[in-house]
Design a protein around this motif. Structure first.
Motif, short mmCIF file in Angstrom:
data_model
loop_
_atom_site.label_atom_id
_atom_site.label_comp_id
_atom_site.label_asym_id
_atom_site.label_seq_id
_atom_site.Cartn_x
_atom_site.Cartn_y
_atom_site.Cartn_z
N VAL A 156 -12.83 -10.46 5.64
CA VAL A 156 -11.40 -10.48 5.32
C VAL A 156 -10.84 -9.06 5.47
N PRO A 157 -9.74 -8.86 6.20
CA PRO A 157 -9.15 -7.52 6.31
C PRO A 157 -8.77 -6.98 4.93
N PHE A 158 -8.78 -5.68 4.81
CA PHE A 158 -8.54 -5.07 3.50
C PHE A 158 -7.14 -5.39 2.96
N ASN A 159 -6.17 -5.50 3.85
CA ASN A 159 -4.82 -5.79 3.36
C ASN A 159 -4.63 -7.25 2.97
N LYS A 160 -5.67 -8.06 3.14
CA LYS A 160 -5.59 -9.47 2.75
C LYS A 160 -6.63 -9.85 1.69
N LYS A 161 -7.32 -8.86 1.18
CA LYS A 161 -8.33 -9.15 0.15
C LYS A 161 -7.71 -9.50 -1.20
N GLY A 162 -6.49 -9.08 -1.41
CA GLY A 162 -5.82 -9.37 -2.67
C GLY A 162 -6.30 -8.55 -3.85
N LEU A 163 -6.84 -7.37 -3.58
CA LEU A 163 -7.39 -6.56 -4.67
C LEU A 163 -6.31 -5.98 -5.58
N THR A 164 -5.12 -5.76 -5.02
CA THR A 164 -4.05 -5.19 -5.86
C THR A 164 -3.61 -6.14 -6.96
N THR A 165 -3.95 -7.42 -6.82
CA THR A 165 -3.65 -8.37 -7.89
C THR A 165 -4.33 -7.96 -9.19
N TYR A 166 -5.46 -7.28 -9.06
CA TYR A 166 -6.24 -6.87 -10.24
C TYR A 166 -6.07 -5.38 -10.53
N THR A 167 -5.98 -4.55 -9.49
CA THR A 167 -5.96 -3.10 -9.72
C THR A 167 -4.65 -2.64 -10.36
N ILE A 168 -3.52 -3.18 -9.93
CA ILE A 168 -2.24 -2.72 -10.46
C ILE A 168 -2.12 -3.01 -11.97
N PRO A 169 -2.42 -4.24 -12.43
CA PRO A 169 -2.39 -4.44 -13.90
C PRO A 169 -3.38 -3.55 -14.63
N CYS A 170 -4.55 -3.30 -14.02
CA CYS A 170 -5.53 -2.42 -14.67
C CYS A 170 -4.99 -1.02 -14.84
N TYR A 171 -4.30 -0.49 -13.82
CA TYR A 171 -3.72 0.84 -13.93
C TYR A 171 -2.66 0.89 -15.03
N PHE A 172 -1.86 -0.15 -15.14
CA PHE A 172 -0.83 -0.16 -16.17
C PHE A 172 -1.45 -0.23 -17.57
N ILE A 173 -2.49 -1.04 -17.73
CA ILE A 173 -3.15 -1.13 -19.03
C ILE A 173 -3.78 0.21 -19.40
N LEU A 174 -4.50 0.79 -18.45
CA LEU A 174 -5.22 2.04 -18.72
C LEU A 174 -4.26 3.17 -19.05
N ASN A 175 -3.22 3.33 -18.25
CA ASN A 175 -2.30 4.45 -18.47
C ASN A 175 -1.38 4.22 -19.66
N THR A 176 -1.16 2.97 -20.04
CA THR A 176 -0.43 2.72 -21.29
C THR A 176 -1.22 3.22 -22.48
N MET A 177 -2.53 2.97 -22.48
CA MET A 177 -3.36 3.47 -23.58
C MET A 177 -3.43 4.99 -23.57
N LEU A 178 -3.57 5.59 -22.38
CA LEU A 178 -3.64 7.05 -22.31
C LEU A 178 -2.35 7.70 -22.78
N MET A 179 -1.21 7.22 -22.27
CA MET A 179 0.06 7.81 -22.67
C MET A 179 0.41 7.46 -24.11
N GLY A 180 -0.02 6.30 -24.58
CA GLY A 180 0.19 5.98 -25.99
C GLY A 180 -0.53 6.95 -26.91
N SER A 181 -1.77 7.30 -26.55
CA SER A 181 -2.52 8.30 -27.33
C SER A 181 -1.85 9.66 -27.25
#
Length: 249
Positions: A156-181
């Motif tokens: 599957v080509p990289f632009n069709k793997k659909g990985l951003t479906t998981y990575t983008i929410p993960c970045y928001f969760i992680l950086n929310t905790m970091l900036m909250g601290s």
């Protein structure tokens, strides 16, 4: 006969500006600090109880990493491609795609681990233990789905793997905790301990004093030039007066 025109290619919209993303992380962290956090600068009455849920989630993630990511990379190289039976000189210059994807999924998990562990523990300690554990659990589930999708995307080509479906929410969760601290710590530092900002005040005051001194030096130099100019004119007038008197006599 003219060739038919090439179909128009739709331009993919790029990511938002970095400043916008960073501002959004700050806004989410600020909301978490004010809405879920307690009094800044105070630790939980029972620190162990506050951290236990997050420690459970971190332990589950690290164990799942060992079982699903590390072992998957090893199995892809050994069972599927027989790497253990080959000498180093017989290794291919490029990994087979299945082994490459399994290895990349493992490495990407490692890259996220330090931030995840620090963000989870600091947020749970400073802001709220249960919210930190829930955010960490959501992050863990998304990272597990991400690694699975990565490993099972052979061909599957990289632009069709659909990985951003998981990575983008993960970045928001992680950086929310970091900036909250970070926001919670800054609230404590600026409200209860103004001396925390004293070095910044001293630095700013030193710059102001240096600027004032520079202006005074410039004004002093200008005044000195004015005095010298007036003195020179007075001397010229005296010399002219003496010459006029001598000519009259």
């Amino acid at each position: 006969m003219a060739a038919p025109p090439a179909p128009a290619v739709k331009k993919s919209q790029g990511a938002p500006p970095v400043a916008v993303i960073f501002a959004l992380y700050i806004a989410l962290g600020t909301a978490a600090s004010f809405l879920a956090g307690g009094d800044p600068g105070t630790l939980p009455e029972d620190i162990v109880r506050a951290l236990c849920p997050s420690i459970v989630v971190i332990s589950i993630f690290l164990t799942s990493y060992s079982v699903f990511d590390v072992m998957a990379a090893g199995v892809a190289k050994q069972v599927d491609h027989g790497y253990m039976a080959k000498d180093y000189k017989d290794f291919p210059l490029r990994l087979p795609e299945q082994a490459f994807l399994a290895e990349r999924a493992q490495i990407n998990q490692v890259e996220q681990m330090p931030s995840f562990i620090f963000a989870t523990l600091s947020f749970s300690l400073l802001v709220d233990g249960w919210l930190g554990a829930l955010l960490a659990l959501a992050w863990t589930v998304l990272r597990r789905l991400y690694a699975r999708a990565y490993r099972h995307s052979v061909g599957v080509p990289f632009n069709k793997k659909g990985l951003t479906t998981y990575t983008i929410p993960c970045y928001f969760i992680l950086n929310t905790m970091l900036m909250g601290s970070a926001i919670h710590a800054l609230r404590w530092a600026t409200s209860n301990h103004p001396s925390f900002l004293y070095p910044l005040y001293c630095f700013r005051q030193a710059r102001v004093d240096a600027h004032i001194k520079l202006i005074q030096n410039k004004n002093g130099l200008a005044n000195m030039r004015m005095v010298l100019s007036k003195t020179k004119k007075v001397k010229e007038m005296k010399v002219g007066s003496k010459e006029s008197t001598a000519f009259t006599n």
